[in-house]
Design a protein around this motif. Structure first.
Motif, PDB file in Angstrom:
ATOM      1  N   MET A   1       1.018  -1.063  -0.036  1.00 33.23           N
ATOM      2  CA  MET A   1      -0.078  -0.004  -0.048  1.00 33.23           C
ATOM      3  C   MET A   1       0.948   1.205   0.031  1.00 33.23           C
ATOM      4  O   MET A   1       1.760   1.547   0.964  1.00 33.23           O
ATOM      5  N   LYS A   2       0.478   2.148  -0.830  1.00 31.02           N
ATOM      6  CA  LYS A   2       1.582   3.228  -0.959  1.00 31.02           C
ATOM      7  C   LYS A   2       0.965   4.428  -0.011  1.00 31.02           C
ATOM      8  O   LYS A   2      -0.150   4.623   0.514  1.00 31.02           O
ATOM      9  N   ASN A   3       1.766   5.167   0.636  1.00 29.46           N
ATOM     10  CA  ASN A   3       1.662   6.113   1.394  1.00 29.46           C
ATOM     11  C   ASN A   3       1.950   7.577   1.144  1.00 29.46           C
ATOM     12  O   ASN A   3       2.858   7.523   0.171  1.00 29.46           O
ATOM     13  N   LYS A   4       1.217   8.589   1.396  1.00 31.63           N
ATOM     14  CA  LYS A   4       1.441   9.900   1.266  1.00 31.63           C
ATOM     15  C   LYS A   4       1.918  10.595   2.422  1.00 31.63           C
ATOM     16  O   LYS A   4       1.138  10.550   3.239  1.00 31.63           O
ATOM     17  N   ILE A   5       3.197  11.040   2.515  1.00 27.70           N
ATOM     18  CA  ILE A   5       3.873  11.618   3.760  1.00 27.70           C
ATOM     19  C   ILE A   5       4.082  13.086   3.398  1.00 27.70           C
ATOM     20  O   ILE A   5       4.720  13.478   2.178  1.00 27.70           O
ATOM     21  N   VAL A   6       3.555  14.056   4.383  1.00 31.37           N
ATOM     22  CA  VAL A   6       3.682  15.531   4.211  1.00 31.37           C
ATOM     23  C   VAL A   6       4.561  16.038   5.405  1.00 31.37           C
ATOM     24  O   VAL A   6       3.997  15.690   6.607  1.00 31.37           O
ATOM     25  N   ILE A   7       5.464  16.653   4.837  1.00 30.91           N
ATOM     26  CA  ILE A   7       6.522  17.034   6.088  1.00 30.91           C
ATOM     27  C   ILE A   7       6.553  18.714   6.012  1.00 30.91           C
ATOM     28  O   ILE A   7       6.868  19.022   4.903  1.00 30.91           O
ATOM     29  N   ASN A   8       6.339  19.455   7.003  1.00 31.47           N
ATOM     30  CA  ASN A   8       6.536  20.692   7.100  1.00 31.47           C
ATOM     31  C   ASN A   8       7.968  21.115   7.263  1.00 31.47           C
ATOM     32  O   ASN A   8       8.636  20.732   8.254  1.00 31.47           O
ATOM     33  N   ILE A   9       8.662  21.695   6.298  1.00 28.91           N
ATOM     34  CA  ILE A   9      10.204  22.336   6.473  1.00 28.91           C
ATOM     35  C   ILE A   9      10.043  23.872   6.552  1.00 28.91           C
ATOM     36  O   ILE A   9       9.394  24.514   5.701  1.00 28.91           O
ATOM     37  N   GLN A  10      10.580  24.420   7.724  1.00 27.58           N
ATOM     38  CA  GLN A  10      10.944  25.863   7.916  1.00 27.58           C
ATOM     39  C   GLN A  10      11.924  26.297   7.419  1.00 27.58           C
ATOM     40  O   GLN A  10      12.989  26.256   8.414  1.00 27.58           O
ATOM     41  N   THR A  11      12.196  26.775   6.134  1.00 30.12           N
ATOM     42  CA  THR A  11      13.481  27.520   5.760  1.00 30.12           C
ATOM     43  C   THR A  11      13.109  28.094   4.649  1.00 30.12           C
ATOM     44  O   THR A  11      12.332  27.997   3.713  1.00 30.12           O
ATOM     45  N   ASN A  12      14.116  29.391   4.272  1.00 35.94           N
ATOM     46  CA  ASN A  12      13.987  30.189   3.287  1.00 35.94           C
ATOM     47  C   ASN A  12      15.057  29.935   2.174  1.00 35.94           C
ATOM     48  O   ASN A  12      15.233  30.435   1.227  1.00 35.94           O
ATOM     49  N   CYS A  13      15.955  28.885   2.729  1.00 40.28           N
ATOM     50  CA  CYS A  13      17.283  28.670   2.141  1.00 40.28           C
ATOM     51  C   CYS A  13      17.126  27.583   0.916  1.00 40.28           C
ATOM     52  O   CYS A  13      16.577  26.745   1.213  1.00 40.28           O
ATOM     53  N   GLU A  14      17.452  27.855  -0.231  1.00 38.96           N
ATOM     54  CA  GLU A  14      17.633  26.930  -1.421  1.00 38.96           C
ATOM     55  C   GLU A  14      18.426  25.811  -0.983  1.00 38.96           C
ATOM     56  O   GLU A  14      17.876  24.476  -1.327  1.00 38.96           O
ATOM     57  N   LYS A  15      19.544  25.851  -0.474  1.00 39.11           N
ATOM     58  CA  LYS A  15      20.299  24.779  -0.136  1.00 39.11           C
ATOM     59  C   LYS A  15      19.667  23.911   0.999  1.00 39.11           C
ATOM     60  O   LYS A  15      19.931  22.452   0.559  1.00 39.11           O
ATOM     61  N   CYS A  16      19.090  24.644   1.846  1.00 42.63           N
ATOM     62  CA  CYS A  16      18.392  23.624   2.981  1.00 42.63           C
ATOM     63  C   CYS A  16      17.364  22.822   2.274  1.00 42.63           C
ATOM     64  O   CYS A  16      17.080  21.394   2.814  1.00 42.63           O
ATOM     65  N   ARG A  17      16.731  23.426   1.507  1.00 45.77           N
ATOM     66  CA  ARG A  17      15.545  22.615   0.804  1.00 45.77           C
ATOM     67  C   ARG A  17      16.068  21.640  -0.153  1.00 45.77           C
ATOM     68  O   ARG A  17      15.654  20.329   0.005  1.00 45.77           O
ATOM     69  N   THR A  18      17.292  21.779  -0.642  1.00 49.81           N
ATOM     70  CA  THR A  18      17.906  20.598  -1.282  1.00 49.81           C
ATOM     71  C   THR A  18      18.440  19.762  -0.531  1.00 49.81           C
ATOM     72  O   THR A  18      18.369  18.270  -0.769  1.00 49.81           O
ATOM     73  N   TYR A  19      18.994  19.855   0.728  1.00 51.08           N
ATOM     74  CA  TYR A  19      19.339  18.821   1.612  1.00 51.08           C
ATOM     75  C   TYR A  19      17.984  18.047   2.161  1.00 51.08           C
ATOM     76  O   TYR A  19      18.273  16.755   2.187  1.00 51.08           O
ATOM     77  N   ALA A  20      16.910  18.659   2.463  1.00 53.96           N
ATOM     78  CA  ALA A  20      15.811  17.893   2.678  1.00 53.96           C
ATOM     79  C   ALA A  20      15.463  16.966   1.645  1.00 53.96           C
ATOM     80  O   ALA A  20      15.229  15.953   1.955  1.00 53.96           O
ATOM     81  N   MET A  21      15.264  17.281   0.540  1.00 55.58           N
ATOM     82  CA  MET A  21      15.088  16.572  -0.651  1.00 55.58           C
ATOM     83  C   MET A  21      16.024  15.200  -0.773  1.00 55.58           C
ATOM     84  O   MET A  21      15.307  14.259  -0.818  1.00 55.58           O
ATOM     85  N   LYS A  22      17.123  15.540  -0.783  1.00 55.17           N
ATOM     86  CA  LYS A  22      18.076  14.646  -0.927  1.00 55.17           C
ATOM     87  C   LYS A  22      17.924  13.540   0.367  1.00 55.17           C
ATOM     88  O   LYS A  22      17.999  12.203   0.018  1.00 55.17           O
ATOM     89  N   GLU A  23      17.816  13.974   1.396  1.00 49.75           N
ATOM     90  CA  GLU A  23      17.517  12.922   2.665  1.00 49.75           C
ATOM     91  C   GLU A  23      16.283  12.219   2.321  1.00 49.75           C
ATOM     92  O   GLU A  23      16.305  11.027   2.757  1.00 49.75           O
ATOM     93  N   ALA A  24      15.169  12.874   1.874  1.00 51.53           N
ATOM     94  CA  ALA A  24      14.020  12.005   1.675  1.00 51.53           C
ATOM     95  C   ALA A  24      14.165  11.057   0.519  1.00 51.53           C
ATOM     96  O   ALA A  24      13.518   9.876   0.657  1.00 51.53           O
ATOM     97  N   VAL A  25      14.964  11.245  -0.568  1.00 52.44           N
ATOM     98  CA  VAL A  25      15.168  10.463  -1.951  1.00 52.44           C
ATOM     99  C   VAL A  25      15.839   9.282  -1.150  1.00 52.44           C
ATOM    100  O   VAL A  25      15.680   8.212  -1.929  1.00 52.44           O
ATOM    101  N   LYS A  26      16.708   9.299  -0.201  1.00 54.72           N
ATOM    102  CA  LYS A  26      17.685   8.400   0.247  1.00 54.72           C
ATOM    103  C   LYS A  26      16.624   7.131   1.117  1.00 54.72           C
ATOM    104  O   LYS A  26      17.013   6.213   1.229  1.00 54.72           O
ATOM    105  N   ALA A  27      15.495   7.566   1.468  1.00 53.55           N
ATOM    106  CA  ALA A  27      14.436   6.794   2.336  1.00 53.55           C
ATOM    107  C   ALA A  27      14.101   5.547   1.503  1.00 53.55           C
ATOM    108  O   ALA A  27      13.618   5.755   0.457  1.00 53.55           O
TER     109      ALA A  27
END
Length: 79
Positions: free
Chosen positions: A1-27
């Motif tokens: 069964m597929k899940n949809k997970i929504v995580i709030n990230i509080q950052t204005n920095c594009e670099k931080c968003r990239t770090y968050a995305m990379k971490e999620a892709v590794k899951a």
């Protein structure tokens, strides 16, 4: 069964968003990851067998401000 997970990230920095995305892709089991919202402050992860709590914890280690918002099961198409 597929899940949809929504995580709030509080950052204005594009670099931080990239770090968050990379971490999620590794899951394990993550099929797609995207940023949504007006300020790109919601990360939506769709996958099968993804541990939402562990994913949120690993993202929080990278960018410090992340919180789990929604975990829902997606209906399979055609059933």
């Amino acid at each position: 069964m597929k899940n949809k997970i929504v995580i709030n990230i509080q950052t204005n920095c594009e670099k931080c968003r990239t770090y968050a995305m990379k971490e999620a892709v590794k899951a394990s089991g993550a099929n797609s990851v995207e940023l949504q919202g007006e300020n790109k402050n919601r990360m939506v992860v769709i996958g099968e067998g993804v541990d939402a709590a562990a994913l949120t914890k690993s993202v929080r280690k990278k960018i410090k401000n992340a919180s789990l918002e929604i975990v829902q099961q997606l209906k399979l198409e055609g059933k």
